[in-house]
Design a protein around this motif. Structure first.
Motif, PDB file in Angstrom:
ATOM      1  N   PRO A  87      32.979  49.686  55.648  1.00  0.00           N
ATOM      2  CA  PRO A  87      33.750  48.492  54.590  1.00  0.00           C
ATOM      3  C   PRO A  87      33.604  47.647  54.104  1.00  0.00           C
ATOM      4  O   PRO A  87      32.132  47.191  53.994  1.00  0.00           O
ATOM      5  N   PRO A  88      33.915  47.314  52.668  1.00  0.00           N
ATOM      6  CA  PRO A  88      33.442  46.044  52.477  1.00  0.00           C
ATOM      7  C   PRO A  88      33.425  44.341  52.953  1.00  0.00           C
ATOM      8  O   PRO A  88      34.416  45.215  53.227  1.00  0.00           O
ATOM      9  N   THR A  89      32.676  44.311  52.073  1.00  0.00           N
ATOM     10  CA  THR A  89      31.811  42.818  53.592  1.00  0.00           C
ATOM     11  C   THR A  89      32.221  41.687  52.846  1.00  0.00           C
ATOM     12  O   THR A  89      31.900  40.518  52.539  1.00  0.00           O
ATOM     13  N   SER A  90      32.766  41.633  51.039  1.00  0.00           N
ATOM     14  CA  SER A  90      32.847  40.586  50.178  1.00  0.00           C
ATOM     15  C   SER A  90      34.580  41.025  48.973  1.00  0.00           C
ATOM     16  O   SER A  90      34.680  42.013  48.676  1.00  0.00           O
ATOM     17  N   MET A  91      34.364  40.063  48.645  1.00  0.00           N
ATOM     18  CA  MET A  91      36.133  40.565  47.428  1.00  0.00           C
ATOM     19  C   MET A  91      35.154  41.581  46.639  1.00  0.00           C
ATOM     20  O   MET A  91      35.862  41.805  45.683  1.00  0.00           O
ATOM     21  N   ALA A  92      34.027  40.490  45.895  1.00  0.00           N
ATOM     22  CA  ALA A  92      33.498  41.528  44.927  1.00  0.00           C
ATOM     23  C   ALA A  92      32.986  42.821  44.806  1.00  0.00           C
ATOM     24  O   ALA A  92      33.370  44.012  44.263  1.00  0.00           O
ATOM     25  N   ASP A  93      32.716  43.424  46.272  1.00  0.00           N
ATOM     26  CA  ASP A  93      32.531  45.088  47.321  1.00  0.00           C
ATOM     27  C   ASP A  93      33.378  44.816  47.107  1.00  0.00           C
ATOM     28  O   ASP A  93      34.359  46.251  46.904  1.00  0.00           O
ATOM     29  N   PHE A  94      35.036  44.532  47.843  1.00  0.00           N
ATOM     30  CA  PHE A  94      36.332  45.399  47.812  1.00  0.00           C
ATOM     31  C   PHE A  94      37.223  45.674  46.444  1.00  0.00           C
ATOM     32  O   PHE A  94      37.490  46.612  46.054  1.00  0.00           O
ATOM     33  N   SER A  95      37.418  44.654  45.517  1.00  0.00           N
ATOM     34  CA  SER A  95      38.003  45.025  44.539  1.00  0.00           C
ATOM     35  C   SER A  95      37.021  45.883  43.673  1.00  0.00           C
ATOM     36  O   SER A  95      37.924  46.976  43.047  1.00  0.00           O
ATOM     37  N   ALA A  96      35.884  45.847  43.297  1.00  0.00           N
ATOM     38  CA  ALA A  96      34.230  46.755  43.102  1.00  0.00           C
ATOM     39  C   ALA A  96      35.430  48.486  43.155  1.00  0.00           C
ATOM     40  O   ALA A  96      34.852  49.603  43.059  1.00  0.00           O
ATOM     41  N   ARG A  97      35.452  48.563  44.992  1.00  0.00           N
ATOM     42  CA  ARG A  97      35.546  49.824  45.696  1.00  0.00           C
ATOM     43  C   ARG A  97      36.605  50.415  45.125  1.00  0.00           C
ATOM     44  O   ARG A  97      36.655  51.366  44.439  1.00  0.00           O
ATOM     45  N   TYR A  98      38.001  49.187  44.877  1.00  0.00           N
ATOM     46  CA  TYR A  98      39.319  50.058  44.146  1.00  0.00           C
ATOM     47  C   TYR A  98      39.134  49.943  42.945  1.00  0.00           C
ATOM     48  O   TYR A  98      39.845  50.401  42.113  1.00  0.00           O
ATOM     49  N   GLU A  99      38.202  49.930  42.095  1.00  0.00           N
ATOM     50  CA  GLU A  99      37.995  50.238  41.005  1.00  0.00           C
ATOM     51  C   GLU A  99      37.536  51.550  40.858  1.00  0.00           C
ATOM     52  O   GLU A  99      37.857  52.194  39.869  1.00  0.00           O
ATOM     53  N   ARG A 100      36.658  51.985  42.156  1.00  0.00           N
ATOM     54  CA  ARG A 100      35.873  52.866  42.071  1.00  0.00           C
ATOM     55  C   ARG A 100      37.550  54.249  42.029  1.00  0.00           C
ATOM     56  O   ARG A 100      37.028  55.362  41.066  1.00  0.00           O
ATOM     57  N   VAL A 101      37.671  53.370  42.927  1.00  0.00           N
ATOM     58  CA  VAL A 101      39.020  54.304  43.442  1.00  0.00           C
ATOM     59  C   VAL A 101      39.715  54.804  42.382  1.00  0.00           C
ATOM     60  O   VAL A 101      40.809  55.698  41.913  1.00  0.00           O
ATOM     61  N   ILE A 102      40.513  53.883  41.841  1.00  0.00           N
ATOM     62  CA  ILE A 102      41.037  54.322  40.528  1.00  0.00           C
ATOM     63  C   ILE A 102      41.037  54.618  39.679  1.00  0.00           C
ATOM     64  O   ILE A 102      41.448  55.938  38.763  1.00  0.00           O
ATOM     65  N   ASP A 103      39.649  55.068  39.365  1.00  0.00           N
ATOM     66  CA  ASP A 103      38.859  55.797  38.297  1.00  0.00           C
ATOM     67  C   ASP A 103      38.894  57.050  38.881  1.00  0.00           C
ATOM     68  O   ASP A 103      38.785  58.102  38.031  1.00  0.00           O
ATOM     69  N   ARG A 104      38.453  56.999  40.167  1.00  0.00           N
ATOM     70  CA  ARG A 104      38.493  59.323  40.686  1.00  0.00           C
ATOM     71  C   ARG A 104      40.069  59.243  40.867  1.00  0.00           C
ATOM     72  O   ARG A 104      39.902  60.403  40.861  1.00  0.00           O
ATOM     73  N   CYS A 105      40.828  58.362  41.150  1.00  0.00           N
ATOM     74  CA  CYS A 105      41.960  59.066  40.737  1.00  0.00           C
ATOM     75  C   CYS A 105      42.303  60.053  38.815  1.00  0.00           C
ATOM     76  O   CYS A 105      43.114  60.877  39.249  1.00  0.00           O
ATOM     77  N   TYR A 106      42.349  58.847  38.261  1.00  0.00           N
ATOM     78  CA  TYR A 106      41.918  59.662  37.001  1.00  0.00           C
ATOM     79  C   TYR A 106      41.264  60.736  37.181  1.00  0.00           C
ATOM     80  O   TYR A 106      41.768  62.042  36.591  1.00  0.00           O
ATOM     81  N   LEU A 179      47.984  57.458  39.827  1.00  0.00           N
ATOM     82  CA  LEU A 179      47.820  58.991  40.390  1.00  0.00           C
ATOM     83  C   LEU A 179      49.227  59.118  39.830  1.00  0.00           C
ATOM     84  O   LEU A 179      49.067  59.570  38.742  1.00  0.00           O
ATOM     85  N   PHE A 180      50.538  58.794  39.851  1.00  0.00           N
ATOM     86  CA  PHE A 180      51.368  58.875  38.807  1.00  0.00           C
ATOM     87  C   PHE A 180      50.559  58.018  37.390  1.00  0.00           C
ATOM     88  O   PHE A 180      51.235  58.559  35.974  1.00  0.00           O
ATOM     89  N   SER A 181      50.204  56.977  37.354  1.00  0.00           N
ATOM     90  CA  SER A 181      49.870  57.020  36.118  1.00  0.00           C
ATOM     91  C   SER A 181      49.161  57.571  35.212  1.00  0.00           C
ATOM     92  O   SER A 181      48.877  58.063  33.706  1.00  0.00           O
ATOM     93  N   ALA A 182      47.842  58.097  36.020  1.00  0.00           N
ATOM     94  CA  ALA A 182      46.880  58.930  35.744  1.00  0.00           C
ATOM     95  C   ALA A 182      47.515  60.586  35.137  1.00  0.00           C
ATOM     96  O   ALA A 182      47.303  61.321  33.767  1.00  0.00           O
TER      97      ALA A 182
END
Length: 220
Positions: A87-106, A179-182
């Motif tokens: 699990p992420p331990t900071s907001m920077a880590d959290f937001s960067a992780r979800y940026e990667r997740v969104i890229d993986r959706c595409y 996923l819908f946007s992708a």
């Protein structure tokens, strides 16, 4: 008296055969759709007889539950990535992780469009049992999401006033939106970069602790 070694080998082989049948059915459903295939197609793709199929599944509809489970296992692996259990331990880590997740959706839509089309567009039209199976699997992701939210609240970068269960649903909705946007492929003017930036901003604003909203703007 039965031979325990032989029994164990038989169980391993049976599980392997079942996995092969599910894998064959998965590939066929992703390429031809559930309604476009039959038991003979699945058995043939798995390299087994028609009768062998019925040793493991009652009919084509019965194997679909296993295919859906396989779909969600694959999606979790593709979208959450190798850091899923850390699990992420900071907001920077959290937001960067979800940026990667969104890229993986595409990336998932680009490399496996049949999978996303099946779950988001075809599956719900088959029967109510499919919807229940999909919801069951989505709840498994929701458990992980709730745990992430709870840990974020403990670390102080997510709002301590959050209802962790509701915030977990928010994380799931972000994945579905990406996923819908992708799937739309930018036809509505929403590029990958714009979707990534806006969804991450939404997460920070919606569930971030007050002092995190300005300190950790998402990258674009």
């Amino acid at each position: 008296m039965s031979d325990p070694v032989r029994t164990a080998r038989h169980a391993v082989r049976a599980e392997q055969r079942r996995t092969e049948l599910v894998g064959a059915a998965y590939e066929l459903v992703m390429t031809r759709g559930f309604r476009g295939i039959g038991v003979d197609d699945i058995a043939g793709a798995a390299g087994v007889s028609h009768g062998t199929f019925y040793n493991y599944f009652e009919n084509k509809r019965d194997i679909l539950d296993a295919v859906i489970d396989h779909c969600f296992d694959h999606i979790r692996e593709r979208l959450l990535g190798p850091e899923a259990d850390a699990p992420p331990t900071s907001m920077a880590d959290f937001s960067a992780r979800y940026e990667r997740v969104i890229d993986r959706c595409y990336d998932l839509v680009e490399t496996e469009p049949g999978l996303v089309n099946f779950l988001l567009l075809e599956a719900s039209s088959i029967d109510d049992r499919v919807i229940e199976r999909c919801m069951h699997n989505a709840r498994l992701y929701g458990v992980q999401a709730v745990e992430q939210v709870s840990r974020g609240m403990d670390h102080g970068f997510l709002d301590s006033r959050l209802d962790a269960d509701i915030a977990g649903e928010v994380l799931l909705s972000v994945l579905v939106s990406a996923l819908f946007s992708a799937l739309r492929g930018g036809a509505d003017g929403l590029t990958r970069e714009r979707v990534r930036g806006q969804l991450t901003t939404f997460l920070i604003t919606a569930i971030g602790a007050e002092d995190q909203c300005t300190e950790n703007p998402p990258s674009t």
